[in-house]
Scaffold this active site. Structure first.
Site: not given
Ligand code: NAD
Length: 229
Positions: A87, A89, A105
């Site tokens: 999840q 970045v 994400h």
């Protein structure tokens, strides 16, 4: 055939690298309202503010290094087929040496065209500015999945999770959907681990071992165990 380990990571795995998590006290979202910086509406309202928020995150990321948990996950590839579904970045899994990574994400160090979402570019350095354009002449935006947007990699991540022999969750509050629902797609008979100092019991999940501790300590120990199994 080599067993397939699917590692699902959240902000907690990068906490010991110095990147603030989402919901912990002192987390970065306490300083910013989600709706001001991480939604399509925020982008429509104030591009400069949104660009600055991600520029500051990117600048910080360039000073951070992968920690022992990221490196341990990369080591699993010596023995197992490994897919990391993150999840996060940040690019700390990449820098630690993992080779198969799905970013649910988005990726902080990339930008994408506002005219054609398939046009994705590496960002050189930390700054993305108003006036930075794609080859079609449209403004570039952060390559981030904002709240309220679809998660394009979710179907792929679900399919991969369904193939897992071992499913390991690290540092996720399991509160941000749809990503948090992935655990429900791991096969019932797969071996599952959850590493998180604040892990809550998940009574409806079978074959789950919870390690209540910090990732940089718990994950290398778990990986050593899996490598000699
Ligand atoms: P979250 O902030 O909701 O949950 C973080 C979890 O990590 C918590 O359960 C906490 O107990 C745990 N944690 C804290 N320190 C830890 C440590 N040292 N070791 C192991 N676990 C630890 O994060 P989430 O579940 O990933 O969801 C947040 C959303 O915010 C994600 O969508 C993600 O894209 C985004 N985000 C990403 C980053 C990043 O890229 N590093 C950072 C912040 C937020």
């Amino acid at each position: 055939m080599r067993k397939h380990i699917v590692v699902f990571t959240g902000a907690g795995i990068s906490a010991e690298s110095g990147i603030k998590t989402f919901r912990d006290s002192g987390g970065l979202w306490e300083e910013h309202r989600i709706e001001d910086v991480a939604t399509p509406e925020a982008w429509q309202r104030n591009q400069a503010l949104v660009l600055d928020f991600y520029n500051q995150r990117r600048k910080q990321l360039l000073d951070c290094q992968p920690n022992a948990a990221h490196f341990a996950i990369a080591k699993l590839e010596a023995t197992y087929k490994v897919t990391v579904i993150t999840q996060n970045v940040d690019d700390l899994h990449e820098r630690a040496g993992s080779t198969k990574i799905i970013h649910l994400h988005g990726e902080l160090r990339k930008a994408r065209s506002t005219a054609n979402p398939r046009l994705i570019y590496d960002i050189d350095g930390w700054e993305l500015k108003q006036g930075d354009t794609c080859e079609l002449g449209s403004q570039l935006r952060p390559h981030i999945v904002w709240f309220g947007e679809l998660v394009p990699m979710m179907d792929t991540a679900t399919y991969i999770t369904e193939q897992a022999d071992i499913f390991i969750i690290i540092g996720s509050s399991l509160e941000v959907y749809p990503a948090a629902s992935l655990i429900n797609h791991a096969p019932h008979n797969s071996t599952k681990y959850l590493v998180d100092p604040n892990a809550k019991a998940l009574p409806y999940i079978e074959n789950l071992t919870i390690k209540k501790g910090k990732a940089a300590h718990e994950v290398p120990a778990l990986v050593e165990k899996l490598l000699i199994a």
